[in-house]
Design an enzyme around this catalytic site. Structure first.
Site, short mmCIF file in Angstrom:
data_model
loop_
_atom_site.label_atom_id
_atom_site.label_comp_id
_atom_site.label_asym_id
_atom_site.label_seq_id
_atom_site.Cartn_x
_atom_site.Cartn_y
_atom_site.Cartn_z
N ASN A 1 0.85 -1.23 0.06
CA ASN A 1 0.13 -0.06 0.01
C ASN A 1 0.85 1.23 0.04
O ASN A 1 1.55 1.68 1.17
CB ASN A 1 -0.79 0.08 1.22
CG ASN A 1 -1.71 1.26 1.41
OD1 ASN A 1 -1.92 2.07 0.52
ND2 ASN A 1 -2.67 1.38 2.22
N HIS B 1 -12.60 3.36 0.22
CA HIS B 1 -12.41 2.63 1.49
C HIS B 1 -13.22 1.19 0.94
O HIS B 1 -13.76 0.28 2.00
CB HIS B 1 -13.39 2.91 2.58
CG HIS B 1 -12.74 4.04 3.40
ND1 HIS B 1 -13.18 4.86 4.02
CD2 HIS B 1 -10.95 4.10 3.64
CE1 HIS B 1 -12.24 5.62 4.72
NE2 HIS B 1 -11.06 5.12 4.42
N ARG C 1 -10.37 15.98 8.21
CA ARG C 1 -11.26 16.12 6.81
C ARG C 1 -12.83 16.66 7.14
O ARG C 1 -13.41 16.28 8.00
CB ARG C 1 -11.54 15.13 5.83
CG ARG C 1 -10.14 14.67 5.23
CD ARG C 1 -10.38 13.63 4.17
NE ARG C 1 -9.38 13.13 3.51
CZ ARG C 1 -9.18 11.57 3.62
NH1 ARG C 1 -10.08 10.84 3.97
NH2 ARG C 1 -8.15 11.14 3.33
N ARG D 1 -2.80 -2.00 -3.29
CA ARG D 1 -3.81 -1.35 -3.21
C ARG D 1 -3.69 -0.03 -4.03
O ARG D 1 -2.59 0.79 -4.16
CB ARG D 1 -3.83 -0.70 -1.64
CG ARG D 1 -4.85 0.53 -1.44
CD ARG D 1 -4.92 0.98 -0.39
NE ARG D 1 -5.81 1.80 -0.18
CZ ARG D 1 -5.92 2.99 0.67
NH1 ARG D 1 -4.93 3.24 1.29
NH2 ARG D 1 -7.06 3.77 0.82
#
Ligand code: ADP
Length: 402
Positions: free
Chosen positions: A9, A176, A237, A87
């Site tokens: 990842n 996700h 965020r 990923r």
């Protein structure tokens, strides 16, 4: 015996990896390189009970992946690896499921980079580096966005001129995907019902948070949109804000729109609201000792989460379970309790004793007998990527035999 999958990842400034034994699903080796391209760059390798940290000042993704590959060779794990699963953040509409990486796939991932300029280029670097180091390992790309490609148009379109969608790909993509997919499978297993006849809302609550409505194993709505900024209030965020804020803040703060977006991504959410931290554990402790900012940040987080769950419910004919996952979802008894309390309209009632038990990796039901079911399930995105990698490769072999 080639029976393990290396999961990579590559983030904008980090590389996480896990090497998972396919049969037993055991973690053979894992770790991460972080703070890449800075003086503090460091790679941490965890092998059994041993953790090794090696400084590599100013090292980048290439050095990090080389260090990980050497560690796997030295530990005798490299020879057990059958494939690599990467990923990849954005697959746009080009990738509706995981794929074996070919030159054409690499070109398409590169074309999708305009949608995720920080992430896709890092993902590509990881793939290319792995191809150089171990050209004999087949590689598979698993996209964050692919699981949400089943959203119907009414859920993925914004209310904007259609040519923006057709010409520029302006739509809601969702992220996700590996986590939502993994936990809906777990939830079906926990309830003993077939995934092909199930209706769930999954809430992945970590530093980044999103929720999804999943019908019969397929995503039908989700809270993140064109970018991961949309939707829930997160660690740093903002989640949903009025687009009118952008020019207003750009003028007020004397910044460019890009700089304002940067602040909405990195200085907002729990951190911005509390003025203290993006970390839910820190905020929970501060709120219990009377910190009003921390308490308010948690209330906003929970309110927006419950509101989003209510909105997601309209995409489902019934609700078999609400599933909490991610660092906050798996550990914060308080956030789950407050969220369920706000969702009595959907028939939720907490079982406080069960809720308190589901922490530190314990999954289970946290709702009362009379309630709509609420579960805690432990996500494992790496295992989802590893499983998908082997499945895609097996399908390719079967396809070749046809
Ligand atoms: P990431 O999105 O980076 O993978 P995680 O899924 O690990 O993040 O989630 C990190 C969040 O989980 C942090 O806000 C952290 O405070 C929160 N968390 C972890 N353990 C607890 C706990 N016991 N109580 C409350 N929050 C927790």
């Amino acid at each position: 015996m080639h029976s393990a999958v290396l999961v990579i990842n590559c983030g904008s400034s980090s590389v996480k990896f896990s090497c998972i034994e396919a049969g037993t699903q055991a973690l053979l080796c894992g770790g991460m390189a972080e703070k890449l391209l800075t003086e503090a760059a460091v790679v941490t390798i965890e092998l059994g009970d041993e953790t090794t940290k090696t400084a590599m000042p100013m090292g980048g993704h290439a050095e990090a992946i080389s260090a990980i590959y050497s560690a796997l060779q030295q530990a005798g794990i490299a020879e057990r690896i059958a494939a690599v699963g990467h990923r990849v953040v954005h697959g746009a509409e080009a990738f509706k499921s995981s794929v074996v990486i070919t030159d054409a796939v690499l070109d398409t991932i590169e074309r999708c980079a305009s949608f995720a300029p920080l992430h896709n280029p890092a993902n590509l670097l990881g793939i290319k580096m792995m191809q150089q180091l171990a050209p004999h390992w087949p590689q598979v790309a698993v996209f964050d966005t692919a699981f949400h490609q089943t959203l119907p148009p009414e859920a993925f379109l914004y209310g904007v001129p259609m040519p923006w969608y057709r010409d520029f790909g302006v739509r809601r993509y969702g992220f996700h995907g590996s986590s939502h997919r993994f936990v809906c499978q777990q939830a079906a297993h926990m309830l003993g019902i077939p995934l092909s006849n199930s209706a769930f809302i999954t809430a992945h609550l970590g530093n980044g948070s999103s929720a999804a409505a999943i019908l019969n194993g397929k995503s039908v709505d989700t809270t993140m949109g064109f970018t991961p900024l949309e939707g829930l209030v997160m660690g740093t965020r903002s989640g949903d804000v009025d687009a009118g804020l952008l020019p207003y803040l750009a003028t007020s703060l004397q910044m460019s729109t890009n700089e304002v977006i940067g602040l909405l991504n990195t200085k907002s959410g729990l951190l911005g609201l509390s003025g203290l931290s993006n970390d839910m554990r820190t905020l929970s402790e501060a709120a219990s000792s009377g910190n009003a900012g921390a308490a308010l940040a948690i209330e906003v987080f929970v309110f927006r989460l419950a509101k989003a769950i209510g909105a997601l419910a309209i995409s489902l004919p019934r609700l078999d379970a609400l599933v909490f996952t991610g660092g906050i979802g798996e550990n914060s008894v308080m956030v789950r309790s407050k969220t369920l309390a706000r969702l009595s309209i959907l028939g939720f009632e907490e079982d406080a004793t069960q809720n308190a038990l589901c922490i530190r990796g314990r999954s289970g039901t946290i709702s009362s007998a009379a309630s709509t079911t609420a579960l805690v399930a432990n996500t494992n995105e790496e295992l989802m990527i590893a499983t998908d990698t082997l499945r895609v490769l097996a399908e390719r072999v079967e396809g070749l035999g046809d």
